[in-house]
Design an enzyme around this catalytic site. Structure first.
Site, PDB file in Angstrom:
ATOM      1  N   GLU A  39      43.676   6.204-103.123  1.00 30.13           N
ATOM      2  CA  GLU A  39      43.096   6.085-104.464  1.00 30.13           C
ATOM      3  C   GLU A  39      42.128   7.237-104.658  1.00 30.13           C
ATOM      4  O   GLU A  39      41.275   7.493-103.803  1.00 30.13           O
ATOM      5  CB  GLU A  39      42.304   4.783-104.635  1.00 30.13           C
ATOM      6  CG  GLU A  39      43.143   3.561-104.752  1.00 30.13           C
ATOM      7  CD  GLU A  39      42.325   2.325-105.117  1.00 30.13           C
ATOM      8  OE1 GLU A  39      41.281   2.465-105.783  1.00 30.13           O
ATOM      9  OE2 GLU A  39      42.744   1.234-104.725  1.00 30.13           O
TER      10      GLU A  39
ATOM     11  N   GLU B 146      40.492  -2.155 -99.773  1.00 34.62           N
ATOM     12  CA  GLU B 146      39.026  -2.041 -99.727  1.00 34.62           C
ATOM     13  C   GLU B 146      38.405  -3.283 -99.091  1.00 34.62           C
ATOM     14  O   GLU B 146      37.604  -4.001 -99.713  1.00 34.62           O
ATOM     15  CB  GLU B 146      38.474  -1.799-101.138  1.00 34.62           C
ATOM     16  CG  GLU B 146      38.976  -0.478-101.714  1.00 34.62           C
ATOM     17  CD  GLU B 146      38.388  -0.125-103.073  1.00 34.62           C
ATOM     18  OE1 GLU B 146      37.967  -1.040-103.789  1.00 34.62           O
ATOM     19  OE2 GLU B 146      38.348   1.070-103.411  1.00 34.62           O
TER      20      GLU B 146
HETATM   21  C1  BG6 Z   1      39.165   0.599-106.530  1.00 34.63           C
HETATM   22  C2  BG6 Z   1      40.137  -0.538-106.650  1.00 34.63           C
HETATM   23  O1  BG6 Z   1      37.990   0.128-106.026  1.00 34.63           O
HETATM   24  O2  BG6 Z   1      38.780   1.240-107.699  1.00 34.63           O
HETATM   25  C3  BG6 Z   1      41.074  -0.449-107.835  1.00 34.63           C
HETATM   26  O3  BG6 Z   1      40.891  -0.668-105.461  1.00 34.63           O
HETATM   27  C4  BG6 Z   1      40.292  -0.009-109.059  1.00 34.63           C
HETATM   28  O4  BG6 Z   1      41.713  -1.680-108.013  1.00 34.63           O
HETATM   29  C5  BG6 Z   1      39.676   1.358-108.781  1.00 34.63           C
HETATM   30  O5  BG6 Z   1      41.011  -0.017-110.229  1.00 34.63           O
HETATM   31  C6  BG6 Z   1      38.934   1.949-109.940  1.00 34.63           C
HETATM   32  O6  BG6 Z   1      37.974   1.046-110.404  1.00 34.63           O
HETATM   33  P1  BG6 Z   1      37.891   0.629-111.926  1.00 34.63           P
HETATM   34  O7  BG6 Z   1      36.919  -0.454-111.967  1.00 34.63           O
HETATM   35  O8  BG6 Z   1      37.481   1.852-112.646  1.00 34.63           O
HETATM   36  O9  BG6 Z   1      39.284   0.188-112.316  1.00 34.63           O
END
Ligand code: BG6
Length: 484
Positions: free
Chosen positions: A384, A190
C-alpha cells in the site's frame, strides 16, 4: 552499474473487499464489521481514537438498519459486479499483480458455520480465474478490516480464543479452493492497527471489555492473531506447494524532532514498537523488550500450550507493509501535531502534506526499506502506498499531476533502495481504482489511477474514467521504471 527494478518486478495495485466490492447483502454474505462503518466526512484526525470509537448500542442500531445511506462501504464501487471491467483496465495498465482481500463473511456469514457459502467461494474463484487469464498474479489478504460482525457481537472479536479456530477453518477452505490460482497470501492487514482501531481490526468493542481491562484484552486478541497467523502459514505451506505467506504491517517510520536525547529515546521506542509486529512474524517470538514493557504496564498474556512452538516454527516468507507518510516525535508537549494514517505525530517542518495532513516523504520510504531489509533479511513487498486527494472531473477528464509527482518520487526512492541492495519484489499502489476510504468512508478521498463516478452519498453512474496518472503508470510498468 546501477541496479534498476529487477526483471519480473511485480508492479500493480491494491484494494480491499470491504472498500470495493459493495454487494454487502448479496449471495448469502453476512454482515461484517465494515458494513456498519458510517460516513465521517468531518473526521477529526487529530482525535482519531475518540472519533472512531464505537459501542454496542451503535453497532446494534447499524446492524438493524437495512439501507446503505450512511454506510458507504455497503456500496463500495460495486467491484462485485464490475470486476471484469476493472481487471481489464488494470491489465491495460500492464499490472503484473493485484492485491485483493477475501471478505470472510461471504464465505462464512457469521464466521461459525461449519460449511462454507458456495456462492461466496464461487465469486472469488471467478475473480482469481479472470486474473490468471489476464496474467495478473493475485496477492490475497485473508483479513482486511472485515471480520463477520457476529463474531464481534458474540465473542468481542479476537479477544476470545475460539475465533482462532474460526479463522483457521476459513483460511483452510480458501487455501483448498484456490490452491491452483493463488500463490501469495497475507494474513492480517496492518496487524499493528489493533491498538489504533480495535473494532475495525479485531471486532473488539471496548465497552464490552472487562472494566479497566481494554488494553489487556486487546493485547490478548493480538496474541490470538499472531498464533492464528502462524497456524494458517503452516496450513498454507502444506496445502499449496510453493506458496508464499507474508505478514503485513503499517510502516510508521518516526524521526526525532531534534537531537535532544529524550526525543531520540522516544523515537527509538516508537520505532521498536512499530517493528514488534513483523519481529514476531519473522523471528517467531516476542521481542524481549516488548515482553518487559508489557510486564511493566501490568499486561499479562495468556499463552496456551503449543502457541510459542507454532509461532516459532511457522514464520513468514516475506514482509509486506503499507507506507503513506513518516512521523516525527518530540518531548515538547506543545510541538505542533499533524495527522497521519489513523495516528497523530509531530509536524515535520521539512515536509509537505496531503489535503488530509499526511506528510509526503519519499525518502522515508527509502529509509523504511533499508531498515526493514537489514532487520529481517527476507524479500519485501510494498502493498500500500499512495495519496488521498480530491480530484476534479473537467470535461470528462482528470488531470492529476500531484498524484504523478507523489508516485514518481516514491518510485525513485524504491529504485535507490534496490540499488543499495534491498530485495523488493512487489509494489501495489493503494486504491489503484478509487474506492471508499477506510477511515472516513469518503469516496471523495481518491487514490486511484482510475476515477469512479460516484460521490460520497453514492450518487453517480459508477462509470470508470482513466486519469492522467493511468497513462503515466502504464508507461512506468511497460519500461519497468527504467526512465525514473
Ligand atoms: C491503510 C488501510 O491503513 O490505509 C486501507 O489498510 C486504507 O484499508 C488505507 O484504505 C488508506 O486509508 P484511508 O483512510 O485514507 O482510506
Amino acid at each position: 552499474m546501477n541496479k534498476g527494478f529487477p526483471e519480473g518486478f511485480m508492479w500493480g495495485g491494491a484494494i480491499a473487499a470491504n472498500q470495493a466490492e459493495g454487494a454487502w447483502n448479496v449471495d448469502g454474505k453476512g454482515l461484517s464489521v465494515a458494513d456498519i462503518a458510517t460516513y465521517k466526512p468531518k473526521v477529526d484526525v487529530k482525535d482519531y481514537a475518540t472519533h472512531m470509537s464505537i459501542n454496542l448500542e451503535t453497532v446494534e442500531k447499524a446492524a438493524a438498519d437495512k439501507s446503505d445511506d450512511i454506510y458507504p462501504k455497503r456500496r463500495g464501487i460495486d467491484f462485485y459486479h464490475r470486476y471484469k471491467e476493472d481487471l481489464a483496465l488494470f491489465a491495460e495498465m500492464g499490472f503484473k499483480t493485484l492485491r485483493v482481500s477475501i471478505a470472510w463473511s461471504r464465505i462464512f456469514p457469521t464466521g461459525e458455520e461449519l460449511e462454507p457459502n458456495e456462492k461466496g467461494l464461487q465469486f472469488y474463484e471467478d475473480l482469481f480465474t479472470e486474473m490468471k487469464r489476464m496474467n495478473i498474479e493475485p496477492i490475497v489478504t485473508l483479513s482486511h478490516y472485515e471480520m463477520p460482525l457476529s463474531l464481534s457481537l458474540k465473542y468481542n472479536g479476537w479477544v476470545d480464543r475460539r475465533v482462532v479456530d474460526d479463522f483457521v477453518r476459513f483460511s483452510k477452505v480458501c487455501f483448498k479452493r484456490f490452491k491452483n490460482l493463488v500463490k501469495y497470501w497475507l494474513t492480517f492487514n496492518e496487524v499493528d492497527s489493533i491498538h489504533r482501531h480495535p473494532f475495525t481490526t479485531a471486532g473488539i468493542l471496548v465497552d464490552q471489555c472487562a472494566p479497566g481491562k481494554a488494553e489487556q484484552e486487546t493485547y490478548q486478541a493480538l496474541h490470538h492473531q499472531f498464533v492464528a497467523s502462524a497456524m494458517v502459514t503452516k496450513d498454507c505451506h502444506e496445502i499449496i506447494e510453493g506458496s508464499q505467506v507474508g505478514c503485513m504491517i503499517t510502516k510508521l517510520t518516526t524521526y526525532p524532532r531534534t537531537c535532544h536525547p529524550t526525543d531520540v529515546e522516544l523515537t527509538l521506542k516508537k520505532n521498536l514498537e512499530n517493528n514488534f509486529y513483523a519481529d514476531v512474524h519473522v523471528f517467531g517470538e516476542y521481542p524481549k523488550l516488548i515482553l518487559r514493557d508489557l510486564e511493566l504496564r501490568g499486561i499479562e498474556l495468556h499463552f496456551e500450550d503449543g502457541d510459542l512452538e507454532v509461532m516459532k516454527n511457522h514464520t513468514v516468507d516475506f514482509v509486506s507493509f503499507s507506507y503513506y507518510m513518516s512521523l516525527t516525535e518530540s518531548h515538547d508537549e506543545n510541538a505542533e501535531r499533524t495527522p497521519g494514517n489513523t495516528i497523530l505525530g509531530v509536524k515535520n517542518p521539512y515536509l509537505e502534506a496531503t489535503d488530509w495532513g499526511w506528510q509526503i516523504d519519499p525518502q522515508g520510504l527509502k529509509i523504511s526499506l533499508l531498515e526493514l531489509y537489514d532487520r529481517y533479511n527476507v524479500p519485501l513487498m510494498i502493498v500500500e502506498n499512495g495519496m488521498g486527494a480530491k480530484d476534479e472531473l473537467v470535461d470528462g477528464e482528470i488531470h492529476d499531476p500531484y498524484r504523478i509527482a507523489y508516485f514518481e518520487s516514491h518510485f525513485k526512492a524504491m529504485k535507490d533502495a534496490i540499488n543499495e541492495g534491498v530485495d523488493l519484489i512487489a509494489y501495489t499502489s493503494w486504491g489503484a481504482i478509487d474506492i471508499v476510504s477506510a477511515s472516513t468512508s469518503q469516496m471523495s478521498k481518491r487514490y486511484g489511477f482510475i476515477y469512479v463516478d460516484a460521490d460520497d452519498e453514492g450518487n453517480g453512474t459508477y462509470d470508470r474514467i482513466k486519469k492522467d496518472s493511468f497513462y503515466w503508470y502504464k508507461d512506468i510498468i511497460e519500461t519497468n521504471g527504467s526512465q525514473l
